[in-house]
Design an enzyme around this catalytic site. Structure first.
Site, short mmCIF file in Angstrom:
data_model
loop_
_atom_site.label_atom_id
_atom_site.label_comp_id
_atom_site.label_asym_id
_atom_site.label_seq_id
_atom_site.Cartn_x
_atom_site.Cartn_y
_atom_site.Cartn_z
N ASP A 18 3.60 9.34 -0.80
CA ASP A 18 2.40 8.59 -0.42
C ASP A 18 2.20 7.47 -1.41
O ASP A 18 2.37 7.68 -2.61
CB ASP A 18 1.18 9.52 -0.45
CG ASP A 18 0.20 9.23 0.68
OD1 ASP A 18 0.15 8.07 1.11
OD2 ASP A 18 -0.49 10.17 1.12
N HIS A 69 0.81 -1.22 0.00
CA HIS A 69 0.00 0.00 0.00
C HIS A 69 0.84 1.26 0.00
O HIS A 69 0.34 2.34 -0.29
CB HIS A 69 -0.93 0.00 1.22
CG HIS A 69 -2.02 -1.02 1.10
ND1 HIS A 69 -3.27 -0.71 0.68
CD2 HIS A 69 -2.00 -2.37 1.27
CE1 HIS A 69 -4.01 -1.82 0.62
NE2 HIS A 69 -3.26 -2.83 0.98
P1 ADQ Z 1 -2.94 6.18 4.76
O1 ADQ Z 1 -1.53 6.61 4.92
O2 ADQ Z 1 -3.70 6.04 6.01
O3 ADQ Z 1 -3.06 4.82 3.92
P2 ADQ Z 1 -4.84 7.51 2.83
O4 ADQ Z 1 -4.74 6.79 1.55
O5 ADQ Z 1 -4.99 8.98 2.65
O6 ADQ Z 1 -3.59 7.32 3.79
O7 ADQ Z 1 -6.10 6.95 3.59
C1 ADQ Z 1 -6.54 7.52 4.77
C2 ADQ Z 1 -8.01 7.16 5.02
O8 ADQ Z 1 -8.35 7.56 6.34
C3 ADQ Z 1 -8.95 7.88 4.07
O9 ADQ Z 1 -9.98 7.02 3.70
C4 ADQ Z 1 -9.46 9.05 4.91
O10 ADQ Z 1 -10.77 9.47 4.60
C5 ADQ Z 1 -9.41 8.50 6.31
N1 ADQ Z 1 -9.14 9.60 7.24
C6 ADQ Z 1 -8.03 10.34 7.33
N2 ADQ Z 1 -8.17 11.29 8.27
C7 ADQ Z 1 -9.40 11.15 8.78
C8 ADQ Z 1 -10.17 11.84 9.77
N3 ADQ Z 1 -9.68 12.88 10.44
N4 ADQ Z 1 -11.40 11.39 10.02
C9 ADQ Z 1 -11.89 10.35 9.35
N5 ADQ Z 1 -11.25 9.68 8.41
C10 ADQ Z 1 -10.01 10.06 8.12
C11 ADQ Z 1 -2.16 3.87 3.34
C12 ADQ Z 1 -1.08 4.46 2.43
C13 ADQ Z 1 -1.76 5.29 1.32
C14 ADQ Z 1 -2.75 4.41 0.57
C15 ADQ Z 1 -3.70 3.70 1.52
C16 ADQ Z 1 -4.57 2.68 0.81
O11 ADQ Z 1 -0.17 5.27 3.18
O12 ADQ Z 1 -0.78 5.81 0.44
O13 ADQ Z 1 -3.51 5.22 -0.30
O14 ADQ Z 1 -2.98 3.01 2.54
O15 ADQ Z 1 -3.83 1.80 0.03
#
Ligand code: ADQ
Length: 457
Positions: free
Chosen positions: A364, A156
């Site tokens: 990311d 991921h």
């Molecule tokens: P993350 O590093 O956690 O994931 P991201 O892909 O942005 O990053 O996903 C975060 C998730 O958490 C999103 O669905 C977002 O809506 C939710 N989220 C974040 N802050 C929040 C808040 N304050 N309240 C509620 N929800 C919140 C890892 C990798 C990424 C990759 C994903 C999936 O680091 O690069 O995209 O896995 O593969």
């Protein structure tokens, strides 16, 4: 029909709790369609650890199986190797990486123990799908136990250039263990090609073309499978009563002003201090925005047991205080910094009420927030996405305003372009991205990878 056995560090809820993250949502649909098992860490630490009971719960046609780890596993495997060694290295931050032999041993031990507990649960015609950097070595351990089922792995987070990864002690052994998988999936073409380069340059492997590489007598398929979201459902969520309530709250607060929104876990890979500075730069270089544009940053703390994470939080609080002190007026607060999380539907409303989505990680894997922001917009009057070129999402979301997050000047200029972009251009850019998100969604992601896995074996 064969069952799907998913392994990931944490096992997500099967029912839509409204809080599930992107990974959980994508996997749940596939698991429900195929039926299967979701195996992982319970999140609990106990003296018995991986030797303790297998905690099982059947939810619909999915069997959730979880085990504990010991306090030593937690320190060495989870906090140590996963978070203090691999996470920084995979995000190109060698300066933050801790290389400690104990961490590496703990990591290998936990991978071995998870395989020992999972192996007996696997049936002859199951398909196994292992997720993320916590379990690079799980496939090799399963193979050593004579598990001959098809096994896929999906990373991921980014897979760094070989020049970076080579700094990790025993990187060769780690990547060699990945050859036990039949298929290794990455978020972007760049990550897949970095992996193939490592195999060729560091392990003297051979490029067989079509994404296949051969080394140490094994052929592995290494390709990009960019993770998607359920764009249509997310778009609907932005019309839910909960979303509407949040839109109304934000609009009342803004009182005709505009909002830029950032949503991230607090993490040094997300480029948050750089983002705050870019917003300050916007107010300096384009003073017409003073009093009229605010930045809302929603950032729940994560991994707060690690110093690097606590440091960023303090830095952000300091920066927000400085910028607000410098520019705030009686009726206008430049930065609103919220260290809490929101249910998915509320977040969809907050995105929709925001004129600009600001997603500027320094690295990311994908970044699902970029996709959610686009999915949540109104077709008639969509907002604009400003997106870091270092997010995996930038490879396919080319209609966003793509920026270098290290340059506050460049980000400020893109914000200004976004805030003044004519409706027609906003619509064109948005439509192209939304249409693609609906095709390249979470279901397509899982289906394509699993289809390729079947073809590969
Ligand atoms: P993350 O590093 O956690 O994931 P991201 O892909 O942005 O990053 O996903 C975060 C998730 O958490 C999103 O669905 C977002 O809506 C939710 N989220 C974040 N802050 C929040 C808040 N304050 N309240 C509620 N929800 C919140 C890892 C990798 C990424 C990759 C994903 C999936 O680091 O690069 O995209 O896995 O593969």
């Amino acid at each position: 029909m064969s069952r799907l056995v998913v392994v990931s560090n944490r096992v997500g809820p099967i029912k839509d709790s409204g809080r599930a993250g992107g990974l959980a949502v994508a996997l749940v649909d596939t698991l429900k369609a195929m039926g299967g098992v979701w195996f992982g860490w319970s999140g609990e630490v106990s003296d018995e650890g991986t030797f303790g009971p297998l905690q099982q719960e059947k939810q619909r046609n999915v069997l959730l199986q979880q085990i504990d780890i010991t306090p030593a596993d937690y320190e060495e495997f989870y906090i140590g190797y996963a978070n203090r060694t691999l996470w920084p290295v995979l995000h190109y931050r060698l300066d933050l990486a801790d290389f400690d032999r104990r961490f590496e041993d703990g990591y290998r031990r936990v991978n071995e123990r998870f395989a020992a507990r999972l192996g007996p649960e696997i049936r002859e015609d199951d398909i196994v799908w292992v997720h993320d950097y916590h379990f690079f070595g799980l496939g090799a351990q399963l193979r050593a136990m004579d598990v001959h089922n098809p096994i896929a792995f999906f990373l991921h987070v980014p897979f760094p250039a070989p020049e970076i990864l080579a700094a990790l002690p025993n990187a060769d052994a780690l990547v060699r263990r990945m050859l036990a998988y039949d298929l290794v999936g990455f978020q972007t073409e760049r990550d897949a090609s970095n992996f193939r380069r490592f195999i060729i340059e560091e392990l003297q492997g051979e490029d067989l073309g079509g994404g296949r590489v051969k080394a140490v007598g094994r052929v592995v398929h290494a390709r990009a499978y960019p993770i998607g979201i359920d764009a249509e459902a997310y778009s609907q969520a932005a019309y839910s009563p909960d979303a509407r309530r949040h839109i109304a709250r934000v609009e009342k607060l803004l009182d005709g002003r505009h909002q830029i929104i950032g949503v991230d876990r607090i993490d040094y890979s997300k480029g948050l201090p750089e983002r705050f500075r870019a917003f300050e730069r916007l107010l300096e270089d384009y003073p017409e925005n003073r009093g009229l544009v605010s930045l809302m940053q929603v950032a729940p703390p994560s991994r707060s047991e690690l110093d690097a994470y606590a440091d960023i939080r303090r830095e952000l609080e300091g920066l927000a205080g400085h910028i607000n002190g410098r520019f705030a007026d009686l009726d206008w607060t430049p930065i609103r910094f919220l260290t809490r999380s929101f249910p998915r539907r509320s977040l969809a409303g907050i995105y929709r009420a925001s004129k600009v989505g600001l997603v500027t990680p320094l690295r990311d894997g994908m970044n699902l927030v970029a996709k959610e922001y686009i999915a949540a917009q109104r077709a008639e009057d969509p907002g604009v996405l400003v997106l870091s070129r270092f997010a995996g999402a930038a490879e396919r979301m080319t209609e966003a305003l793509i920026v270098n997050p290290h340059s506050s000047e460049e980000v400020a200029a893109a914000l200004q372009t976004a805030l003044t972009m004519p409706l027609e251009e906003r619509r064109e850019r948005w439509q192209a991205m939304f249409d693609r998100l609906c095709v390249e969604d979470a279901k397509a992601w899982a289906n394509t990878l699993l289809k390729d896995l079947r073809a590969a074996v």
